[in-house]
Enzyme design. Sequence first.
Site, PDB file in Angstrom:
ATOM      1  N   CYS A  10      25.817  13.347  60.830  1.00  0.00           N
ATOM      2  CA  CYS A  10      25.455  12.073  61.423  1.00  0.00           C
ATOM      3  C   CYS A  10      24.126  12.211  62.132  1.00  0.00           C
ATOM      4  CB  CYS A  10      26.559  11.640  62.368  1.00  0.00           C
ATOM      5  SG  CYS A  10      26.022  10.763  63.806  1.00  0.00           S
ATOM      6  N   CYS A  13      23.980  11.477  65.867  1.00  0.00           N
ATOM      7  CA  CYS A  13      24.546  12.538  66.697  1.00  0.00           C
ATOM      8  C   CYS A  13      23.582  13.709  66.767  1.00  0.00           C
ATOM      9  CB  CYS A  13      25.860  13.046  66.136  1.00  0.00           C
ATOM     10  SG  CYS A  13      26.761  11.799  65.260  1.00  0.00           S
ATOM     11  N   ASP A 429     -11.207  31.344  47.614  1.00  0.00           N
ATOM     12  CA  ASP A 429     -11.778  32.667  47.551  1.00  0.00           C
ATOM     13  C   ASP A 429     -12.017  32.930  46.065  1.00  0.00           C
ATOM     14  OD1 ASP A 429     -12.222  35.441  48.223  1.00  0.00           O
ATOM     15  OD2 ASP A 429     -10.201  35.827  47.487  1.00  0.00           O
ATOM     16  N   ASP A 622      -6.337  35.317  48.690  1.00  0.00           N
ATOM     17  CA  ASP A 622      -5.347  36.273  48.216  1.00  0.00           C
ATOM     18  C   ASP A 622      -4.523  36.860  49.358  1.00  0.00           C
ATOM     19  OD1 ASP A 622      -7.233  37.901  49.269  1.00  0.00           O
ATOM     20  OD2 ASP A 622      -7.911  38.730  47.377  1.00  0.00           O
ATOM     21  N   ASP A 626      -8.326  37.689  53.703  1.00  0.00           N
ATOM     22  CA  ASP A 626      -8.729  36.333  54.051  1.00  0.00           C
ATOM     23  C   ASP A 626      -7.908  35.764  55.200  1.00  0.00           C
ATOM     24  OD1 ASP A 626     -10.665  36.223  52.034  1.00  0.00           O
ATOM     25  OD2 ASP A 626      -9.115  35.813  50.552  1.00  0.00           O
TER      26      ASP A 626
HETATM   27  P1  ADP Z   1     -14.313  37.995  47.355  1.00  0.00           P
HETATM   28  O1  ADP Z   1     -14.707  37.067  48.429  1.00  0.00           O
HETATM   29  O2  ADP Z   1     -14.987  37.646  46.062  1.00  0.00           O
HETATM   30  O3  ADP Z   1     -12.840  38.121  47.201  1.00  0.00           O
HETATM   31  P2  ADP Z   1     -14.579  40.487  48.918  1.00  0.00           P
HETATM   32  O4  ADP Z   1     -14.857  39.862  50.251  1.00  0.00           O
HETATM   33  O5  ADP Z   1     -13.278  41.115  48.706  1.00  0.00           O
HETATM   34  O6  ADP Z   1     -14.915  39.465  47.708  1.00  0.00           O
HETATM   35  O7  ADP Z   1     -15.709  41.581  48.645  1.00  0.00           O
HETATM   36  C1  ADP Z   1     -17.057  41.194  48.711  1.00  0.00           C
HETATM   37  C2  ADP Z   1     -17.996  42.191  48.097  1.00  0.00           C
HETATM   38  O8  ADP Z   1     -17.984  43.404  48.848  1.00  0.00           O
HETATM   39  C3  ADP Z   1     -17.648  42.588  46.691  1.00  0.00           C
HETATM   40  O9  ADP Z   1     -18.140  41.702  45.746  1.00  0.00           O
HETATM   41  C4  ADP Z   1     -18.333  43.947  46.601  1.00  0.00           C
HETATM   42  O10 ADP Z   1     -19.687  43.764  46.300  1.00  0.00           O
HETATM   43  C5  ADP Z   1     -18.209  44.521  47.995  1.00  0.00           C
HETATM   44  N1  ADP Z   1     -17.071  45.436  48.111  1.00  0.00           N
HETATM   45  C6  ADP Z   1     -15.941  45.213  48.810  1.00  0.00           C
HETATM   46  N2  ADP Z   1     -15.117  46.286  48.725  1.00  0.00           N
HETATM   47  C7  ADP Z   1     -15.723  47.179  47.920  1.00  0.00           C
HETATM   48  C8  ADP Z   1     -15.387  48.483  47.427  1.00  0.00           C
HETATM   49  N3  ADP Z   1     -14.227  49.079  47.733  1.00  0.00           N
HETATM   50  N4  ADP Z   1     -16.288  49.123  46.643  1.00  0.00           N
HETATM   51  C9  ADP Z   1     -17.446  48.535  46.321  1.00  0.00           C
HETATM   52  N5  ADP Z   1     -17.817  47.324  46.747  1.00  0.00           N
HETATM   53  C10 ADP Z   1     -16.987  46.640  47.539  1.00  0.00           C
HETATM   54 MG    MG Z   2     -10.944  38.524  47.961  1.00  0.00          MG
END
Ligand code: ADP
Ligand code: MG
Length: 735
Positions: A10, A13, A429, A622, A626
């Site tokens: 209800c 209630c 993203d 993901d 983020d």
């Molecule tokens: P997105 O926003 O596309 O998901 P990320 O923020 O995860 O990308 O990463 C941004 C950039 O940082 C990548 O495109 C790469 O150039 C660099 N980067 C991040 N982590 C690594 C890694 N482990 N080895 C090499 N480059 C990396």
């Molecule tokens: Mg990413």
Amino acid sequence: MKLFLEGLNCANCAGKIEKLVSKMPNVREASLSLATGSLVIEECEGFAQEETYNAVVKLVHSLEPHVVVSMNRKQAVATAPCGCDGHEDGHNHGTHEVAIAHGPGHAQGEMDQRQKIELITAIGLFLLGFVFQATLPANLEILTIGVFLGAYLLAGYHVILLAFRNIGHGQIFDENFLMTIATFGALVLMQWPEAAGVMIFFGIGEYFQDRAVDNARRSIAETISFNAITANRVSPEGEVVIDAKQVKVGDVLVIKPGEKVPADGVILQGVSHLDTSPLTGESYPRKAEKGDEILSGMINGNAVLKVLVTKDYENSTAMKIIHLIEEASDKKGKTEKFITKFSHYYTPIVVFSAIAMAIIPPLVISGASWETWFYQSLIFLVVSCPCALVLSIPISYFGGIGRASKEGVLIKGGNYLDVLYQSSVFVFDKTGTLTQGEFKVIKTEPASGFTEADLLTAAAAGERYSNHPIGKAITAHAQIVVDEASLKNYSEIPGKGTQVEVDGQMILAGNRSLLQGHQINLNENEEEGTIVYIAINGKLAGYLVLGDMVKANALAALQQLKKLGVKKTVMLSGDNARVANQIGKQLMLDEVLGDCLPQDKVAAFEQIKTDNKDGKTIFVGDGMNDAPVLAMADAGIAMGALGSDAAIEAADIILMKDDPMDIVKSVDIAKYTRRIMIQNIVLALGIKITVLTMTFFGMGEMYLAIFADVGAAILTILNTTRILRYRGFWQKNRV
Ligand code: ADP
Ligand code: MG
């Protein structure tokens, strides 16, 4: 503290209980969900939980004697026979445990039975009354009246008792009170059949309304119950069937074809195909073999599997999701809050109009009879209960959440359904969200003075510990065994790359911005793809080019969103602007921003959100790196979160499979839910206003009024269950 109230159907209630519990001295805030019967209490400090619990039990019993209060769901769980829909053959046998308190419990069952018999007897007497009225001579009229009165009392005594008890609680305007006053009025006017009829129809209405609410809840509960009931544990004595709740980490289970997986684990033996549809909505079977992870709620396909349990039953995926959906109904949507408020005003307004109607017209209009207007004011009273709305709106929200869960989408609260239907800007993203996040190394380019082997050795060392899709792709490509003992001071710089020391050499692996931060000069680079530069001891050793593919459904999903009225789609990416723009063009996004560090994403998102004045801003990511943006958005959606606790925690809406199309489905379901709620409001109010208007013009009839009242309630609840059966565009187009 969370309590479960079983048998509470209800709405009035429920509102009352919520209000009175909130007012208790030891309670800061209380929220009662009619959809699941759960009462969440935020307690003030310095009070014993026991005390609060006892006070609540006492209160609930004084208002609704048949409701069972319990501390945990287990006591209140009802089991339904396994005849329910689900998967044609894959099914654990036995009973289906429905995690939502529904259906009458024992005590309530008896009560129900008694009430039913009383009601049927009352109907019999009521009909007998008419027979007497037609056949008996005038001097025996007292007999007719007696029979009608008997019917009245039998159908209405508990309504009258409840009305008086509730007045004692200071709750005057509830439906029991309204019916009592209206029928007392009818008795005063010596309208015997009317008085009896109203009580009988009210009883019948309540009965069907209860049924309808129970059924709606049960179907929702069935939609979201994908937990296994039993498990086959391997023990020294052989295979033993145990209660799934007893499954613990380290157990070895045998899962037979067609059985539900009871707990998360790893496959020790066997190759099979798993139906993940209860979790993801995806019916395409997934192959699984030795070493693969297996999650509770999935259904085993064609072969026997032996599984090592890695999470207890309660902490496994299926139960986590079920708890999450249940809790979702604790976060009330806007419409639900509005209706609760609305009903606080609606009922008193109608009651006072009724009083005015009984007094003013006979005084003002010459020739108007007291009796007619008094009768009409009684009809007003009958129509003044907003039950239909108060009941159907919360169930609609819960239905929407349940429907979405069928598609593998978890929505953490009714409020997010509100956000989705108003969504106008979607921010995405890139990696793992719009693209598959499965990078492949497509080119390696050593700098002068370095060999290919130097470059790959350094790259493999640099990415040894990285969990980023880029890092994993490089590790997979290099195929070099790295001596972990030689790695020191590893660090990952979000949005840039990694840094590590190997035998005294400093290795950098990352994007342009990472190397420039270490004063390493780079030439312009025209490569198509994601570029990872490698530096050894401050000198550029070369670069690798990686490619990623756009997800199959990404473009279609973005276009469908536009069709559903989304104004703008934006992509924020940490990848270089060249790649970001190329993907942006391919997917026809409205805006693209590349080279974003995590803090740039936050700033950019903030700006987009501020600029978007006439709608809600949603972020889809993901869920891993983020988190800040997910938290800032009006609703944060995490992709591909199946099995990831972090993402499930951080997001408001969770997509269990990686499909961007599920975003569109969620928006579509949110809009449909909204449409149903509007229909219900229009239907319920429409019927009431019609009856009130007719009454005002003297065309009212008490039977009609009560019919309208309970009819509206039942119709709206039935309408609500349509949400569960909703076939979205994605099903309509499929052959
Ligand atoms: P997105 O926003 O596309 O998901 P990320 O923020 O995860 O990308 O990463 C941004 C950039 O940082 C990548 O495109 C790469 O150039 C660099 N980067 C991040 N982590 C690594 C890694 N482990 N080895 C090499 N480059 C990396
Ligand atoms: Mg990413």
